[in-house]
Scaffold this active site. Sequence first.
Site, PDB file in Angstrom:
ATOM      1  N   SER A 127     -12.787   0.192 -45.066  1.00 46.93           N
ATOM      2  CA  SER A 127     -13.453  -0.217 -43.944  1.00 46.93           C
ATOM      3  C   SER A 127     -13.364  -1.115 -42.255  1.00 46.93           C
ATOM      4  CB  SER A 127     -15.454  -0.786 -43.837  1.00 46.93           C
ATOM      5  OG  SER A 127     -16.389  -0.575 -43.214  1.00 46.93           O
ATOM      6  N   ASP A 172     -20.120   9.334 -43.763  1.00 48.88           N
ATOM      7  CA  ASP A 172     -20.428   8.085 -43.507  1.00 48.88           C
ATOM      8  C   ASP A 172     -21.497   8.307 -42.692  1.00 48.88           C
ATOM      9  OD1 ASP A 172     -19.818   5.148 -43.251  1.00 48.88           O
ATOM     10  OD2 ASP A 172     -17.693   5.288 -43.088  1.00 48.88           O
ATOM     11  N   HIS A 198     -19.458   5.940 -46.923  1.00 52.59           N
ATOM     12  CA  HIS A 198     -18.855   4.664 -46.422  1.00 52.59           C
ATOM     13  C   HIS A 198     -18.433   4.478 -47.705  1.00 52.59           C
ATOM     14  CE1 HIS A 198     -17.255   1.927 -43.802  1.00 52.59           C
ATOM     15  NE2 HIS A 198     -17.957   1.138 -44.770  1.00 52.59           N
TER      16      HIS A 198
END
Length: 807
Positions: A667, A740, A774
């Site tokens: 991330s 995502d 994610h």
Amino acid sequence: MKRLLLISLMLALSSSAIADSGFKTPPKQLADLVDAPRQPRVTISANKQWVAILARPGAKSIDELAQAEEKLAGLRINANIFAPSRSSGYTGISLKQVSGGKQVTIKDLPAGKIMSVSFSPNSQYLAFIVENKQGLTLWNYNLKTKKTSQVSKQTINASLGGTKYLWKRDSSGFYTRLTIAKASDKPEASKATIEPVIQTTSGKKAAVRTYSNLLKTPYDEALFEFLTRSQLAEISLSGHITKLGQSAMYKGYVISPDGQYLLVSQIKKPFSYLVPARRFPIETQVWTADGKLVTQVADLASGENIPKGFDSVREGRRDISWRSDVAATLVWAEAQDGGNMQIKVDHHDYVYTWSAPFESSPKVFQKVERRFDDITWGNNNFAMISDWRFSDRHIRQWKFNPSKPKAKKELFQERSYNDRYNDPGRFVKQRNQFGLNVIKTFDNNNKVYLTGRGASDQGNIPFLNQYDFKTKQKSNLWKSQSPYYERIVLVLNDQATKVMTLRESTTEQPNFFVRDLDKDILTKFTDFPHPTPAFVGISKEKLKYKRKDGVELSGTLYLPAGYDKSQGPLPTLIWAYPREYKDKEVAGQVSDSPYEFVRVSYWGPMPHLAQGFAVFSGAKMPIVGFDGALPNDTFREQLVASAQAAVDVLVEKGVTDKERIAIAGHSYGAFMVANLLAHSDLFKAGIARSGAYNRTLTPFGFQGEERSFWEGRQTYASMSPFFHAEKINEPMLMIHGKEDPNSGTFPMQSERMFAALKGLGGNARLVMLPHEQHGYRARESLLHMLWEQYQWLDTYVKNPAKISTNN
């Protein structure tokens, strides 16, 4: 020479890419991590006599993630069962008394995922939801008869998420939302529903962040309403159903402390194509317990126009809840600044109360100088109220007397919410006459108990303290002792002399214990096995060091089992995640304990210890706002300086080969990786997972950045590695979930970055994992992720000489 090596790298990568297809599996020691047992979770009965131990499943299969789902208004819904898709559950339930005895497994559980497990207020029952192909149904276990029964065959609608059911205060039944339609009746898209989608501006600023899976068409609207419309109902223990009110898109329902009223919220039209469901128009009402309307509390418009800023809020009555300490009184906050903290006013929020029977007008309860955060209730003469502000990351908390709301409040704490060292902890609570948890006070409301992790420069040292508001002094009743890391899970008696703790050491996996503080007796309550025995023997050391500008840094160094410095320096993997701060003293604080169990999970960098790497995990990468500047004004410079300091301390220690260091992150950590490869030559290669690389694709802010692109063009450009892709001359592996939905890390971010590196002749590999979001959840995806990382590190970091030799 560097150019020739780069060409060799590209040839090696392209040739392997041609051969690569399908999911791969890493070496066995890494693969076993994906199938390692998960530590069970626990829930404790209201009377603190029973503990339910909940067994957790392994990773999902890719087939489960591939099941059809509807992506609507920021939600992912399994339209066949009117519930969130990709749900997690438990595989089994065991019960054990806190006083000891044998752990008993409930053997007559129905097939399906078990979720939302909770004891009844009278501690005689244990309820749970079972999800299977037919839908979500409510079940109940009788602790006396030791029998499980289905409360009702009627399925529950959980499409909007939130609470799946609530126990009635007297334990005689439940409140829940029932499905009202059949999945086969789902609206179907047709040519007749195809029409232009038109949106217009209103002239009012609406600085909305980047969201995914929003409504896009009238058909989406119809489908959203079909899937989320439910019937609020009461169900008795015997299964008798009483419908409450009319069907609607019910978002939430909360019982008043005395059980006489329901606080009910429902989503309303018009829907928005700009924001997710949580910011749709919402109406909140008070009903009687049998479903009759008493009064409307709030009718909020769409949250499309919430002002820009992390502490900005929707106008109108928000954060509506029941006071926990009295029979039936509502409390809420209302912005006095149009929802915009940048507007200068004496009080940014007013807090109101409104008591049953709701016939008089609401009263101003407190005037809050900054943004209202929360009230934690104790009793009619004791409560704690807090406010906060993003600009300096400050929180404040006061003690006050709810029965005398205009009396002067007593400041309890004021600090940066990033400041762990000065966190006083959480108040110990007790159940009041309504069965609700409130702050436990004694000595005429002058004293309380607090538990916390006890962050310090020596690491976390969990504690149980007593605090005296009269003397403003704290006294320690207990604290964790080395070489263990032990924290209090629950205080078990009124005198705070008996507690349940979770205890671990670097070599002993976490287990629950019951500790008698008076008698100094520790009794083991659970006996969970070591989850990763193949990794026993790993060494762990907390390293502290400084950045060139004086900011204190730290990280945890892990070395493979059996390693000795005489074997020479190792290839090293650094794993990090940047964070913004306004205070350099806070930025350098230690955030873990040197005595925590050495957890080796498939998710982070630890698996690569088996590959012969040293791992430097949690390396601090603080981005600090110095002298009034915003943190990101010098993001690149501070990031590189932190990385340089980490490399220097590892090399000086003699465990790291300076020419064989990789940087990795997930991330915002992936964003860090790309920036470090672009703006330094410290690393041989990088691994970037689920990252964002072009901040202009998130033009109304990202992470801790409040400025829009138009307010901070230079910052956005400077921080975006996409703008500097030509400088990335080290191999970068990018992994991303194809689905995502995370704001700011859409899959397009990795696709565009890869295209840039490919077009510029860089060395990159992009792996798009099907059906993943994610974070990655399918067993096949996790195994493949580990395989990709293993191969990348082996090829470009551990054995880089092989590349030119083989080509």
